[in-house]
Write an enzyme that holds these catalytic residues in place. Structure first.
Site, short mmCIF file in Angstrom:
data_model
loop_
_atom_site.label_atom_id
_atom_site.label_comp_id
_atom_site.label_asym_id
_atom_site.label_seq_id
_atom_site.Cartn_x
_atom_site.Cartn_y
_atom_site.Cartn_z
N TYR A 57 0.86 -1.21 0.09
CA TYR A 57 0.00 -0.04 -0.02
C TYR A 57 0.89 1.24 -0.19
O TYR A 57 1.33 1.55 1.17
CB TYR A 57 -0.98 -0.11 1.12
CG TYR A 57 -1.82 -1.31 1.07
CD1 TYR A 57 -1.90 -1.91 0.25
CD2 TYR A 57 -2.39 -1.57 2.53
CE1 TYR A 57 -2.82 -3.11 0.42
CE2 TYR A 57 -3.10 -2.80 2.59
CZ TYR A 57 -3.34 -3.40 1.56
OH TYR A 57 -4.05 -4.64 1.73
N SER A 155 -2.60 -14.78 2.77
CA SER A 155 -3.71 -13.81 1.95
C SER A 155 -3.71 -14.47 0.54
O SER A 155 -2.60 -14.60 -0.03
CB SER A 155 -3.49 -12.35 1.88
OG SER A 155 -4.57 -11.80 1.31
N ASN A 156 -4.79 -14.55 -0.27
CA ASN A 156 -4.80 -14.97 -1.53
C ASN A 156 -4.41 -16.12 -1.72
O ASN A 156 -3.92 -16.64 -3.04
CB ASN A 156 -4.02 -13.96 -2.33
CG ASN A 156 -4.82 -12.52 -2.04
OD1 ASN A 156 -5.98 -12.34 -2.49
ND2 ASN A 156 -4.10 -11.61 -1.81
N SER A 208 -15.82 -2.62 -2.50
CA SER A 208 -15.21 -1.56 -3.10
C SER A 208 -16.36 -0.21 -2.96
O SER A 208 -16.22 0.93 -3.80
CB SER A 208 -14.69 -1.07 -4.50
OG SER A 208 -13.43 -2.46 -4.46
N LYS A 214 -24.07 4.71 -1.59
CA LYS A 214 -23.64 5.78 -2.40
C LYS A 214 -23.77 5.62 -3.95
O LYS A 214 -23.75 6.46 -4.83
CB LYS A 214 -22.05 5.92 -2.30
CG LYS A 214 -21.25 4.80 -2.43
CD LYS A 214 -19.78 5.00 -2.12
CE LYS A 214 -19.11 6.29 -2.56
NZ LYS A 214 -17.90 6.08 -2.10
N1 LIG Z 1 -4.98 -9.13 1.05
C1 LIG Z 1 -5.29 -8.42 0.02
O1 LIG Z 1 -4.77 -8.80 -1.13
C2 LIG Z 1 -6.35 -7.25 0.04
C3 LIG Z 1 -6.83 -6.99 -1.22
C4 LIG Z 1 -7.85 -5.69 -1.02
C5 LIG Z 1 -7.79 -5.09 0.10
N2 LIG Z 1 -7.41 -5.38 1.47
C6 LIG Z 1 -7.63 -4.89 2.59
O2 LIG Z 1 -9.11 -4.98 2.85
C7 LIG Z 1 -9.47 -3.58 3.11
C8 LIG Z 1 -10.68 -3.42 2.47
O3 LIG Z 1 -10.72 -3.56 1.29
P1 LIG Z 1 -11.00 -2.04 0.34
O4 LIG Z 1 -10.65 -0.94 1.25
O5 LIG Z 1 -10.25 -2.43 -0.88
O6 LIG Z 1 -12.56 -2.11 -0.13
P2 LIG Z 1 -14.01 -2.12 0.67
O7 LIG Z 1 -13.70 -2.05 2.35
O8 LIG Z 1 -14.82 -3.09 0.20
O9 LIG Z 1 -14.42 -0.87 0.14
C9 LIG Z 1 -13.76 0.33 0.53
C10 LIG Z 1 -14.78 1.52 0.08
O10 LIG Z 1 -16.08 1.73 0.46
C11 LIG Z 1 -16.37 3.20 0.45
N3 LIG Z 1 -16.66 3.18 1.88
C12 LIG Z 1 -16.06 2.98 2.99
N4 LIG Z 1 -16.86 3.17 4.24
C13 LIG Z 1 -17.99 3.71 3.82
C14 LIG Z 1 -19.03 4.25 4.63
N5 LIG Z 1 -18.96 4.54 5.77
N6 LIG Z 1 -19.80 5.07 3.46
C15 LIG Z 1 -19.82 5.11 2.25
N7 LIG Z 1 -18.77 4.49 1.76
C16 LIG Z 1 -17.87 3.87 2.33
C17 LIG Z 1 -15.21 3.89 0.00
O11 LIG Z 1 -15.54 4.31 -0.97
P3 LIG Z 1 -14.86 5.53 -1.88
O12 LIG Z 1 -13.24 5.06 -1.77
O13 LIG Z 1 -15.59 5.49 -3.38
O14 LIG Z 1 -15.38 6.68 -1.06
C18 LIG Z 1 -13.95 3.11 0.61
O15 LIG Z 1 -12.77 3.28 -0.36
C19 LIG Z 1 -8.21 -2.77 2.46
O16 LIG Z 1 -8.18 -1.40 3.04
C20 LIG Z 1 -7.16 -3.62 2.60
O17 LIG Z 1 -6.57 -3.35 4.01
C21 LIG Z 1 -6.55 -6.59 1.20
#
Ligand SMILES: NC(=O)c1ccc[n+]([C@@H]2O[C@H](COP(=O)([O-])OP(=O)(O)OC[C@H]3O[C@@H](n4cnc5c(N)ncnc54)[C@H](OP(=O)(O)O)[C@@H]3O)[C@@H](O)[C@H]2O)c1
Length: 310
Positions: A57, A155-156, A208, A214
Site C-alpha cells: 500500500y 492472503s490470496n 469497494s 452511495k
Molecule cells: N489481502 C489483499 O490482497 C487485500 C486486497 C484488497 C484489500 N485488502 C484490505 O482490505 C481492506 C478493505 O478493502 P477495500 O478498502 O479495498 O474495499 P472495501 O472495504 O470493500 O471498500 C472500501 C470503500 O468503500 C467505501 N466506503 C467505506 N466506508 C464507507 C462508508 N461509511 N460510507 C460510504 N462508503 C464507504 C469507500 O469508497 P470510496 O473510496 O469510493 O469513497 C471505500 O474506499 C483494504 O483497506 C485492505 O486493508 C486486502
C-alpha cells in the site's frame, strides 16, 4: 462501549470493526502524511484498535503513516497492527517472493516503517510460484519465536496452498476476498478455518463501496472501479437493485445499509472482525457503528436469500 473479541486463537483482543489502511496514503502522496494520520487517530480515539496495512500500500507509505501517527500520539499500546509482505519492486515490475530470506527481510523492513518492536500479525500477501508454503510459514514461525511477530497469516492462497501452509498447524489467520456479492469462501475455506481454529478476515467487505448507499443506477463509475467485475454494466445494475432491498432492515435498526452488511459478516462463524477501507474520518466513524448491531436469525435469512451462495 463495544466488547473486544479475540482474533481466532491468537490472544490478540480487537474491536470487531478494524481499519483497512490501503487508502490512507492516497490523499497525501503529493503533500505529507497529515491526512492519513488524521483518519487513523480519529479511528483510535473512537475505540478502533485493529489496523490492516501492507508494504504494497503505497510501497511502504501506509505503514510509515501508521508508524509515525502511533509514535506521535504515543498510542501503540493496545493497538493490533497487521501488515503483509511478498511484493518485490524491481525495474522489470513486481515479483512475488515467499522465500524465507525475503520474508525475514520484509518483516525487518516493516518493523522499521511501523516504528515498532513487534508486528501483531504478519501475512504473506500473495503466494509465489516457487516456495513450498510450509517453508514460507516455517520462516514466519521462526520470526514469531524470535519475538518479531505475534501471529501468522496468509492472503490470496488457494485451498491446496492453505493446506500446505498449515501442515504444521502454525497458521492463525487467513485473509481473502469475501462479501455479499461473492460468498464463495463460505463453501470450502470457512469449513477449513473452523476445523483448524483459523480466523478469517474478509477483504473488499463493501465490494469497494458498492455495498453502501452511495451508488444509484445513474452513478458514473470512476475509472478505478470500472475495471472491477461488480461495476460492469448489467452486473452493476443488478447489484444496485439488490442492495436497495437491504434498506428495510437498515431502517429497523436506524442505521445505513453498509452497517447491516458489516454486521452480517460478524455473524459468520470464522469471522471475528472486518476491515472496511475508509477514505476519510466520516467513513471510519460511520463504520464503527456496525459493531453494535445484533441481527436476528430472520434478518440473516433475508440477507442470505437476497445474496445467495452461487
Ligand atoms: N489481502 C489483499 O490482497 C487485500 C486486497 C484488497 C484489500 N485488502 C484490505 O482490505 C481492506 C478493505 O478493502 P477495500 O478498502 O479495498 O474495499 P472495501 O472495504 O470493500 O471498500 C472500501 C470503500 O468503500 C467505501 N466506503 C467505506 N466506508 C464507507 C462508508 N461509511 N460510507 C460510504 N462508503 C464507504 C469507500 O469508497 P470510496 O473510496 O469510493 O469513497 C471505500 O474506499 C483494504 O483497506 C485492505 O486493508 C486486502
Amino acid at each position: 462501549m463495544i466488547e473486544k473479541v479475540e482474533l481466532g486463537k491468537t490472544g490478540l483482543n480487537i474491536h470487531p470493526i478494524g481499519l483497512g489502511a490501503n487508502k490512507i496514503d492516497e490523499e497525501n502522496k503529493k503533500t505529507n502524511t497529515e491526512y492519513g494520520g488524521k483518519v487513523l487517530s480519529t479511528a483510535i480515539e473512537n475505540g478502533l484498535n485493529f489496523i490492516d496495512t501492507a508494504y504494497y500500500y503505497g510501497k511502504g507509505v501506509s505503514e510509515e503513516i501508521i508508524g509515525k501517527t502511533l509514535k506521535e500520539n504515543n498510542s501503540r499500546d493496545g493497538i493490533v497492527i497487521t501488515t503483509k509482505g511478498a511484493h518485490k519492486f524491481t525495474n522489470d515490475g513486481i515479483i512475488l517472493d515467499n522465500s524465507p530470506a525475503f520474508l525475514t527481510n520484509a518483516v525487518d523492513e516493516s518493523l522499521k516503517r511501523l516504528q515498532t518492536d513487534v508486528i501483531d500479525l504478519f501475512y504473506i500477501h500473495f503466494p509465489d510460484e516457487n516456495t513450498p508454503k510450509y517453508e514460507a510459514i516455517g520462516a514466519l514461525q521462526r520470526l514469531k519465536e524470535a519475538g518479531k511477530i505475534r501471529s501468522i497469516g496468509v492472503s490470496n492462497f488457494s485451498m491446496d496452498q492453505l493446506k500446505e501452509a498449515n501442515q504444521d498447524g502454525y497458521l492463525n489467520v487467513v485473509q481473502a476476498n469475501y462479501n455479499l456479492i461473492d460468498r464463495s469462501a463460505e463453501k470450502e475455506i470457512f469449513p477449513f478455518m473452523l476445523e483448524n481454529d483459523i480466523s478469517f478476515v474478509p477483504y473488499y467487505p463493501l465490494a469497494s463501496g458498492l455495498l453502501t448507499e452511495k451508488y444509484t443506477k445513474e452513478t458514473v463509475i470512476s475509472d478505478k472501479n470500472k475495471a472491477r467485475p461488480q461495476f460492469q454494466d448489467d452486473v452493476f445494475m443488478k447489484h444496485v437493485e439488490k442492495v436497495k432491498n437491504l434498506r428495510g432492515i437498515a431502517e429497523k435498526y436506524d442505521v445505513k445499509i453498509h452497517h447491516i452488511v458489516l454486521a452480517f459478516y460478524l455473524t459468520r462463524a470464522p469471522i471475528d472482525a472486518v476491515i472496511p477501507g475508509a477514505r476519510n474520518t466520516d467513513q471510519v466513524l460511520s463504520n464503527l457503528k456496525a459493531a453494535s448491531i445484533q441481527l436476528t436469525p430472520k434478518d440473516i435469512q433475508i440477507i442470505e436469500d437476497l445474496f445467495p451462495l452461487d
